[in-house]
Design a protein around this motif. Structure first.
Motif, PDB file in Angstrom:
ATOM      1  N   LEU A 124     -25.924  45.554   6.775  1.00  0.00           N
ATOM      2  CA  LEU A 124     -26.832  45.894   7.536  1.00  0.00           C
ATOM      3  C   LEU A 124     -27.971  46.161   6.552  1.00  0.00           C
ATOM      4  O   LEU A 124     -28.105  47.296   6.840  1.00  0.00           O
ATOM      5  CB  LEU A 124     -26.911  45.740   8.769  1.00  0.00           C
ATOM      6  N   VAL A 125     -28.895  45.367   5.998  1.00  0.00           N
ATOM      7  CA  VAL A 125     -30.204  45.997   5.800  1.00  0.00           C
ATOM      8  C   VAL A 125     -31.346  45.847   6.889  1.00  0.00           C
ATOM      9  O   VAL A 125     -31.535  44.954   7.231  1.00  0.00           O
ATOM     10  CB  VAL A 125     -30.267  45.002   3.862  1.00  0.00           C
ATOM     11  N   CYS A 126     -32.351  47.102   6.385  1.00  0.00           N
ATOM     12  CA  CYS A 126     -33.511  47.422   7.406  1.00  0.00           C
ATOM     13  C   CYS A 126     -34.212  48.349   7.145  1.00  0.00           C
ATOM     14  O   CYS A 126     -33.894  48.691   6.401  1.00  0.00           O
ATOM     15  CB  CYS A 126     -32.954  47.607   8.129  1.00  0.00           C
ATOM     16  N   LEU A 144     -24.525  50.540   7.335  1.00  0.00           N
ATOM     17  CA  LEU A 144     -26.060  50.032   7.751  1.00  0.00           C
ATOM     18  C   LEU A 144     -27.082  50.727   6.688  1.00  0.00           C
ATOM     19  O   LEU A 144     -26.718  52.373   5.839  1.00  0.00           O
ATOM     20  CB  LEU A 144     -26.499  51.237   9.281  1.00  0.00           C
ATOM     21  N   ARG A 145     -27.712  50.236   5.917  1.00  0.00           N
ATOM     22  CA  ARG A 145     -28.423  50.187   4.567  1.00  0.00           C
ATOM     23  C   ARG A 145     -30.026  49.955   4.981  1.00  0.00           C
ATOM     24  O   ARG A 145     -30.543  49.134   5.064  1.00  0.00           O
ATOM     25  CB  ARG A 145     -28.056  49.348   3.270  1.00  0.00           C
ATOM     26  N   LEU A 161     -36.661  44.710  -0.545  1.00  0.00           N
ATOM     27  CA  LEU A 161     -35.040  43.969  -0.294  1.00  0.00           C
ATOM     28  C   LEU A 161     -34.504  44.107  -1.504  1.00  0.00           C
ATOM     29  O   LEU A 161     -32.196  44.425  -1.529  1.00  0.00           O
ATOM     30  CB  LEU A 161     -35.064  43.024   0.422  1.00  0.00           C
ATOM     31  N   ALA A 162     -34.545  43.794  -3.175  1.00  0.00           N
ATOM     32  CA  ALA A 162     -33.802  43.072  -3.606  1.00  0.00           C
ATOM     33  C   ALA A 162     -32.752  44.613  -3.506  1.00  0.00           C
ATOM     34  O   ALA A 162     -31.099  44.023  -4.475  1.00  0.00           O
ATOM     35  CB  ALA A 162     -34.966  43.225  -4.732  1.00  0.00           C
ATOM     36  N   ALA A 163     -32.792  45.357  -3.643  1.00  0.00           N
ATOM     37  CA  ALA A 163     -31.812  46.880  -3.964  1.00  0.00           C
ATOM     38  C   ALA A 163     -31.112  47.105  -3.591  1.00  0.00           C
ATOM     39  O   ALA A 163     -30.162  47.410  -3.349  1.00  0.00           O
ATOM     40  CB  ALA A 163     -32.648  47.649  -4.317  1.00  0.00           C
ATOM     41  N   TYR A 164     -31.288  46.592  -2.046  1.00  0.00           N
ATOM     42  CA  TYR A 164     -30.313  46.092  -0.717  1.00  0.00           C
ATOM     43  C   TYR A 164     -29.304  44.864  -0.811  1.00  0.00           C
ATOM     44  O   TYR A 164     -28.395  45.532   0.172  1.00  0.00           O
ATOM     45  CB  TYR A 164     -31.394  47.514   0.195  1.00  0.00           C
ATOM     46  N   VAL A 165     -30.150  44.321  -0.316  1.00  0.00           N
ATOM     47  CA  VAL A 165     -29.167  42.920  -0.316  1.00  0.00           C
ATOM     48  C   VAL A 165     -28.091  42.502  -1.383  1.00  0.00           C
ATOM     49  O   VAL A 165     -28.202  42.799  -2.510  1.00  0.00           O
ATOM     50  CB  VAL A 165     -29.932  41.558  -0.337  1.00  0.00           C
TER      51      VAL A 165
END
Length: 427
Positions: A124-126, A144-145, A161-165
């Motif tokens: 999950l990205v936040c 949890l990212r 976002l691109a580095a985490y999704v």
């Protein structure tokens, strides 16, 4: 537990005297929660003290009132199917957030099964989120990212976002009213960046909006802001009725875009209370009074009333931001304009002599609870303070806070840490 019974009046007075040792809720500028209620709300809650919210067969009208509230919120948040969407009340926005997270995990897992791919590494990205999302990730086995704050940022920024999704991302949480700074994250821009990522990588990631506070502010103060179901990737929204929803403590809400967004596997059927009732909240038995109180406020205030209440709070917050900027040692992070009725600030980089923690302790002498805390990771240990302006905290009270801030700064700058002197009485 004592051996013998006691007079109820005596027990009441003993406990009441002990509760006086608590702080004054009206001076608690750290909490988002409602601290003022009308007498009519107290009377309605007294009528509902024995009504179990889960027992919809025994208390069908209370259940109908809950359903009306869900439809009101779906309409307020621009659901394309407000009359048929699905949602429920909860004990607060934390439980509601977890339900939104569970639905995203289940939908992601179902999609992975259809594609014949493993589903053992969900993430999950936040950005900087409230602790409930950390609990969700730990309790329900999701990575949890959490994206760190950039310099001068007050929340998650879309380009991060691109580095985490990736294909294992069950969803992105966007915050409408960041706990640490009180600003809104740009939901529409986050969704647009996820559209770009989808086109380039194939990762199709939904958005859950944690509108714990902003869900009852943005529709009235920023009606043109696209953050809700007008944004295509937003599949669910949670909000806290007992924050800027103005209800007493103990009620939150979660609403999905449409019924298809809540997997049937998460809905349980209960028949031992006298009827076949679906339930998908984490808690089971809980009082119905808070839900009735929320419905009372919808009917009592209407859209006009919420606009007036939130607008008055926002005016006071903007005034406070201007006064804090004039005091000298502070640098505003959020000035009360465009998001929650609140301000957040830090000490200027060249300031020395005392910390915000020292200021917090000084303010406590006069009863004010103004929190100091570090921003999330990668902000070099930046410490901030936050003041929330809620219904029941007006310009008069905030003016007194500013007066006490000035006196505390004067004492701290002089190197003294004793109790601030009370001003002499004057007209």
């Amino acid at each position: 537990m004592p051996e013998r019974m006691a007079d109820p009046r005596a027990v009441f007075e003993v406990i009441n005297a002990e509760l006086m040792l608590d702080g004054d809720a009206a001076q608690n500028l750290a909490t988002f929660c409602t601290t003022w209620t009308e007498d009519e709300i107290r009377r309605l809650m007294d009528l509902c003290v024995a009504k179990n919210m889960i027992d919809k067969d025994e208390y069908p009208q209370t259940a109908e009132i809950e359903a009306r509230c869900v439809r009101i919120l779906a309409d307020l948040w621009n659901s394309p199917a407000e009359a048929t969407t699905i949602g429920c009340s909860t004990t607060g926005s934390s439980e509601a957030a977890m339900l939104g997270g569970l639905a995203m995990k289940w939908r992601w897992r179902q999609r992975r099964a259809r594609e014949g791919k493993p589903a053992d590494k969900p993430n999950l990205v936040c950005g900087p989120v409230q602790i409930c999302w950390e609990k969700f990730a730990r309790y329900f086995d999701v990575e949890l990212r959490q994206i760190p704050l950039e310099d001068d940022a007050t929340g998650l920024r879309p380009h991060q976002l691109a580095a985490y999704v990736d294909e294992n991302t069950i969803g992105v949480v966007a915050i409408l009213g960041v706990t640490f700074t009180c600003d809104y994250e740009p939901v529409a821009a986050i969704s647009a960046e996820l559209d770009r990522i989808h086109r380039e990588t194939g990762a199709d990631v939904p958005v859950h909006v944690d509108a714990a506070s902003g869900g009852f502010v943005a529709p009235f103060l920023q009606p043109g802001l696209a953050w809700d179901f007008r944004v295509g990737r937003v599949v669910s929204i949670n909000a806290s009725g007992h924050k800027y929803g103005l209800a007493p403590l103990g009620v939150g809400w979660v609403v999905w875009r449409d019924a298809a967004e809540l997997p049937e596997d998460l809905v349980f059927r209960v028949n031992y209370l006298g009827g076949d009732m679906p339930t998908f909240a984490l808690n089971f038995s809980r009082p119905g009074g808070e839900v009735v109180a929320q419905y009372y406020l919808f009917q009592r205030l209407g859209r006009e009333g919420y606009r007036r209440v939130q607008g008055a709070c926002a005016d006071t917050a903007r005034w406070l931001g201007e006064r804090i900027a004039e005091l000298g040692p502070f640098e505003l992070l959020y000035d009360g304009r465009g998001a929650l009725p609140a301000v957040s600030y830090k000490l200027k980089s060249d300031h020395t002599g005392f910390t915000l923690y020292d200021l917090t302790e000084q303010l406590r002498v006069r009863g004010w609870q103004v929190p100091s805390y570090p921003l999330p990771a990668d902000r070099d240990g930046t410490v901030v303070q936050r003041v929330l302006v809620r219904h029941g905290i007006g310009r008069d009270e905030i003016s007194l806070l500013v007066d006490d801030l000035e006196r505390c700064l004067e004492r701290l700058s002089g190197g003294t840490t004793g109790a601030p002197a009370r001003p002499s009485f004057h007209h």
